[in-house]
Write an enzyme that holds these catalytic residues in place. Structure first.
Site, PDB file in Angstrom:
ATOM      1  N   LEU A 263       0.859  -1.362   0.112  1.00  0.00           N
ATOM      2  CA  LEU A 263       0.092   0.022  -0.055  1.00  0.00           C
ATOM      3  C   LEU A 263       0.770   1.269  -0.079  1.00  0.00           C
ATOM      4  O   LEU A 263       1.307   1.688   1.050  1.00  0.00           O
ATOM      5  CB  LEU A 263      -0.872   0.115   1.156  1.00  0.00           C
ATOM      6  N   GLU A 264       0.933   2.044  -1.173  1.00  0.00           N
ATOM      7  CA  GLU A 264       1.611   3.351  -1.267  1.00  0.00           C
ATOM      8  C   GLU A 264       0.716   4.481  -1.193  1.00  0.00           C
ATOM      9  O   GLU A 264       1.250   5.468  -0.561  1.00  0.00           O
ATOM     10  CB  GLU A 264       2.456   3.206  -2.599  1.00  0.00           C
ATOM     11  N   GLY A 265      -0.406   4.033  -1.564  1.00  0.00           N
ATOM     12  CA  GLY A 265      -1.632   5.186  -1.675  1.00  0.00           C
ATOM     13  C   GLY A 265      -2.695   4.947  -0.625  1.00  0.00           C
ATOM     14  O   GLY A 265      -2.689   3.891  -0.265  1.00  0.00           O
TER      15      GLY A 265
ATOM     16  N   TYR B 232      13.657   4.652   0.125  1.00  0.00           N
ATOM     17  CA  TYR B 232      13.281   5.702   0.849  1.00  0.00           C
ATOM     18  C   TYR B 232      14.529   6.264   1.525  1.00  0.00           C
ATOM     19  O   TYR B 232      15.263   5.675   1.849  1.00  0.00           O
ATOM     20  CB  TYR B 232      12.166   5.342   1.906  1.00  0.00           C
TER      21      TYR B 232
END
Length: 290
Positions: free
Chosen positions: A149-151, A208
């Protein structure tokens, strides 16, 4: 550059380690992501590759939650994927479908949207059958669902999705692939993980800023927070990604840290394409230490 900074941080960690990698507990488990590059070879090719990978996550179902669903395998033809899934499973390699990913149009703004997605996954990809529902892979049945889940916004109901899928029980399996930071900082991810039903959690220590800084602290927090889940170290096989770790650093520095945990599970590798571009040397070497 993030890569050189990461290695300096890891070098500092090495100075306080007392356990050699050879003495650590190994599982031999490597989960790889497949489906993000058309020229990475077929799913069957990935499973045939020297039996290096022990689980394959297909990426991604990246449109859902608004009455529409879309599977994006980056140009891979669906013809033959059903046979590849069965072939992988015959080798003892489970195949998962990963939902979310980078880009796409997805979200679960309501509990009903989560229930609808659970039904779609169950009847289209998993063990369910319902008249009129198209199954992209025919009668091939995937082993489980991965949450990448990035969004998403604060009120997303992935906790509802998790519970709905868990109602089907075994052999349906659930995994998650969150970012490195602990806690994740996104309420909807934390609520889903708090359900306690995830078999594995792949923590991404790459892509990141400062993603390998204080790796021992972050790893300790993840493994302590979810003792019922196997926690995997997420690495990238691409030298172009931030926080790429040289193989020597993985062996000498990282493995002695992560394998201390009782619920250490193995390594998650991003991804099959990058591993191939690295002449398969990354996974082949890492396999010896995981």
């Amino acid at each position: 550059m993030a890569r050189s900074t990461s290695l300096l941080v890891l070098a500092a960690v090495l100075s306080v380690l007392v356990c050699p990698a050879a003495a650590a507990e190994k599982t031999g488990q490597i989960t790889v992501f497949w489906g993000r590059h058309e020229d990475e070879g077929t799913l069957g090719d990935a499973c045939n590759f020297s039996r290096i990978y022990t689980t394959v996550n297909m990426a991604f179902l990246n449109v859902y939650g608004h009455g529409k669903y879309h599977l994006d395998l980056s140009g891979h033809r669906l013809d033959g994927v059903d046979d590849d899934i069965k072939h992988c499973q015959s080798l003892g390699i489970p195949v998962f479908l990963s939902i979310g990913g980078f880009g796409g149009d997805y979200g679960l703004p309501t509990s009903q949207s989560a229930v609808d997605l659970a039904d779609h996954l169950w009847y289209s990809y998993l063990g369910g059958r319902r008249e009129g529902v198209t199954r992209p892979f025919g009668d091939a049945q995937l082993d489980g669902i991965d949450f990448f889940l990035e969004g998403g916004g604060v009120g997303e109901r992935y906790d509802v999705l998790t519970r709905e899928l868990a109602k089907h029980g075994q052999p349906l399996r659930l995994t998650a692939t969150p970012r490195r930071a602990f806690p994740d900082g996104r309420a909807f991810v934390e609520r889903a993980l708090a359900t306690g039903v995830f078999e594995r959690i792949h923590v991404r220590f790459y892509d990141y800023p400062n993603c390998t800084a204080w790796i021992e602290d972050a790893w300790g927090r993840w493994t302590a927070a979810y003792p019922a889940s196997k926690v995997f170290l997420g690495l990238t096989a691409s030298e172009k990604d931030s926080c790429y770790l040289e193989r020597k650093a993985v062996f000498e520095i990282v493995m002695p840290i992560v394998q201390k945990a009782d619920n250490y599970g193995g390594v998650m590798l991003w991804d099959r394409y990058n591993d191939e571009q690295n002449f398969n040397q990354y996974s082949s070497y890492v396999k010896n230490w995981v």
